[in-house]
Design a protein around this motif. Structure first.
Motif, PDB file in Angstrom:
ATOM      1  N   THR A   1      42.400  45.847  34.077  1.00  0.00           N
ATOM      2  CA  THR A   1      42.569  45.374  35.372  1.00  0.00           C
ATOM      3  C   THR A   1      41.423  45.905  36.200  1.00  0.00           C
ATOM      4  O   THR A   1      40.186  44.768  37.035  1.00  0.00           O
ATOM      5  CB  THR A   1      43.749  45.924  35.833  1.00  0.00           C
ATOM      6  OG1 THR A   1      44.672  45.404  35.461  1.00  0.00           O
ATOM      7  CG2 THR A   1      43.631  45.407  37.399  1.00  0.00           C
TER       8      THR A   1
ATOM      9  N   SER B   1      47.452  40.169  38.998  1.00  0.00           N
ATOM     10  CA  SER B   1      46.564  40.256  38.567  1.00  0.00           C
ATOM     11  C   SER B   1      45.111  40.853  39.155  1.00  0.00           C
ATOM     12  O   SER B   1      44.189  41.049  39.020  1.00  0.00           O
ATOM     13  CB  SER B   1      46.356  40.134  36.992  1.00  0.00           C
ATOM     14  OG  SER B   1      47.344  40.581  35.662  1.00  0.00           O
TER      15      SER B   1
ATOM     16  N   LYS C   1      45.151  42.604  42.492  1.00  0.00           N
ATOM     17  CA  LYS C   1      44.588  43.310  42.236  1.00  0.00           C
ATOM     18  C   LYS C   1      42.833  43.486  41.721  1.00  0.00           C
ATOM     19  O   LYS C   1      41.964  44.608  42.661  1.00  0.00           O
ATOM     20  CB  LYS C   1      45.440  44.251  40.827  1.00  0.00           C
ATOM     21  CG  LYS C   1      46.369  44.667  41.411  1.00  0.00           C
ATOM     22  CD  LYS C   1      47.530  44.758  39.542  1.00  0.00           C
ATOM     23  CE  LYS C   1      48.592  45.421  39.839  1.00  0.00           C
ATOM     24  NZ  LYS C   1      49.641  46.142  38.664  1.00  0.00           N
TER      25      LYS C   1
ATOM     26  N   THR D   1      47.070  45.588  31.683  1.00  0.00           N
ATOM     27  CA  THR D   1      46.910  47.312  31.635  1.00  0.00           C
ATOM     28  C   THR D   1      45.888  47.350  32.589  1.00  0.00           C
ATOM     29  O   THR D   1      44.918  46.634  32.968  1.00  0.00           O
ATOM     30  CB  THR D   1      45.863  47.729  29.931  1.00  0.00           C
ATOM     31  OG1 THR D   1      44.904  47.575  29.958  1.00  0.00           O
ATOM     32  CG2 THR D   1      46.977  47.249  28.437  1.00  0.00           C
ATOM     33  N   LYS D   2      45.999  48.507  32.637  1.00  0.00           N
ATOM     34  CA  LYS D   2      45.119  49.174  34.209  1.00  0.00           C
ATOM     35  C   LYS D   2      44.046  48.694  33.912  1.00  0.00           C
ATOM     36  O   LYS D   2      43.358  48.819  34.503  1.00  0.00           O
ATOM     37  CB  LYS D   2      45.573  50.773  34.474  1.00  0.00           C
ATOM     38  CG  LYS D   2      47.056  50.927  35.153  1.00  0.00           C
ATOM     39  CD  LYS D   2      47.878  51.554  35.568  1.00  0.00           C
ATOM     40  CE  LYS D   2      48.906  51.945  36.246  1.00  0.00           C
ATOM     41  NZ  LYS D   2      49.933  53.115  36.674  1.00  0.00           N
TER      42      LYS D   2
END
Length: 438
Positions: free
Chosen positions: A6, A220, A223, A2-3
């Motif tokens: 992250t 991931s 990010k 999920t954001k």
């Protein structure tokens, strides 16, 4: 993944890197650079943030930290990891964090020597939070780091809105080579070697949050690395700006900690000193938690050592060595770290262009061996152990010797020739297709 996870892991990564050294180093660079602030910081960010970011991305691409040394002979690979985690953990990195936290966070407000009780409390808190491996992101990424960023933002905004003094002329070293000096100083933070160590925790955390496929883990990791890079760059720029505008109160300062202490005392008085103390202690705590986890994760996965026992030993050694003083710690551990740093970067560069595998052993061994030789020369140079009569010869004939990076070109050259030779041998070994009879 999920954001939210992250973002939290990105914040956790930033916090683990943000030790006291990362906070107090840029102000001194800013004071020396003066009006050459922007070119100096450009060079600084390339090596102080770019190298660690590249390292993390390569680690994410490999899907497991230990794959970085998969092509090396097992004794060489194990020796590298043991030395790395010992150096950045209980032998140097963690005791330094405890000592700096005390010197800047507690000592200014204490009339007696409280290092022993402080170090005991500090490593105990570190151990308790390190035991909560499943909640590491919650503790650091969702609670401690946002508070740390907020405190730094207060200091940075105050410096920008109401600077104590204008930027002064740069020192001699920064007048004509500001970018080069920035590159050198950024490299000397040695965060690239920390990225190799922290990779164990970061990759494991990303996998625990659901990114288990190769592509998912790599995406991931990229990010998370971008979040770390953005926050760390902003922190470096802000702290360096504080130094660049501090000449009115810190023109004779000899280190970044002294600059920050005078700066916040001038702006905020006692409240400012308390603010700085909280920032430093929190920054050191997040770093020691991350290093404890990295060390314990490695020994658990490699030697099947229980996490709790390893973490306890690491913290106990940290508390013990912290009381011997920073000078003694530096004297013993710094040479090892200075040699390991170029070797770690060489491994990352090699893994970037060649997939680590036993079939590529010759390339990795050649790159590491050459880097070890020239990296040792750089280490002797940094420590001032090169005989005076050799200095001019090495400066004239060894590229990047003055920048403490004489290992780079030999490493890249070795990598290139080894790669080309490998490709050539591979082509020769391919069977030639026979021409069908008419």
């Amino acid at each position: 993944m999920t954001k939210q996870n992250t973002l939290a892991i990105g914040l956790m990564t930033f916090a683990m890197f943000l030790g006291a050294g990362n906070i107090i180093f840029p102000p001194f660079l800013g004071l020396q650079a003066g009006t050459q602030y922007f070119p100096a910081m450009l060079g600084f960010l390339v090596t102080a943030v770019g190298l660690p970011a590249l390292t993390l991305i390569v680690m994410g691409r490999l899907s497991h930290s230990q794959q970085l040394t998969a092509a090396l002979p097992k004794p060489m690979a194990t020796g590298f990891w043991v030395l790395l985690f010992t150096a950045i953990g209980p032998a140097f990195g963690m005791p330094r964090a405890v000592t700096v936290a005390y010197e800047m966070g507690i000592a200014p407000f204490a009339s007696n020597d409280l290092l022993l009780p402080f170090s005991l409390v500090f490593v105990t808190v570190t151990l308790l939070l390190a035991f909560q491996r499943g909640k590491l992101v919650d503790y650091i990424g969702k609670v401690m780091t946002p508070l740390l960023v907020l405190l730094l933002a207060v200091l940075a905004i105050s410096a920008v809105v109401s600077p104590i003094s204008p930027m002064t002329l740069p020192s001699a070293a920064y007048q004509h080579q500001a970018v080069t000096q920035g590159l050198i100083q950024g490299y000397m933070t040695m965060d690239a070697i920390a990225a190799v160590g922290f990779g164990w925790v970061i990759i494991k955390t990303i996998q625990d949050k659901g990114a288990t496929s190769t592509n998912g883990l790599f995406t991931s990791t990229v990010k998370v690395t971008l979040i770390y890079a953005a926050l760390m760059s902003a922190c470096y720029l802000a702290m360096a700006y504080v130094g660049a505008t501090s000449s009115a109160v810190a023109s004779d300062a000899t280190n970044g900690g002294e600059i920050l202490t005078r700066y916040v005392a001038n702006l905020f008085g006692l409240q400012g000193q308390l603010l700085l103390a909280i920032i430093i202690v929190m920054a050191c705590l997040t770093t020691t938690i991350g290093l404890t986890n990295a060390c314990a994760e490695y020994y658990q996965q490699t030697f099947n050592a229980p996490f709790s026992i390893t973490a306890t030993i690491v913290c106990a050694l940290t508390g013990l060595l912290a009381n011997f003083g920073l000078d003694q710690i530096l004297q013993i551990s710094l040479p090892v770290i200075l040699v390991l740093c170029p070797v770690a970067i060489a491994l990352v560069i090699t893994a970037l262009v060649v997939k680590p595998a036993s079939s590529q052993r010759a390339i990795f061994v050649a790159a590491v061996s050459v880097t070890l030789v020239f990296g040792s020369i750089d280490t002797l140079h940094i420590l001032g152990l090169i005989p005076a009569q050799w200095e001019s010869t090495l400066t004239d004939f060894l590229p990047l010797y003055a920048a403490h990076a004489s290992w780079l070109l030999p490493c890249l050259t070795t990598l290139l020739f080894s790669f080309l030779a490998n490709v050539s041998l591979g082509n020769r070994s391919k069977p030639v297709a026979s021409t069908p009879a008419k």
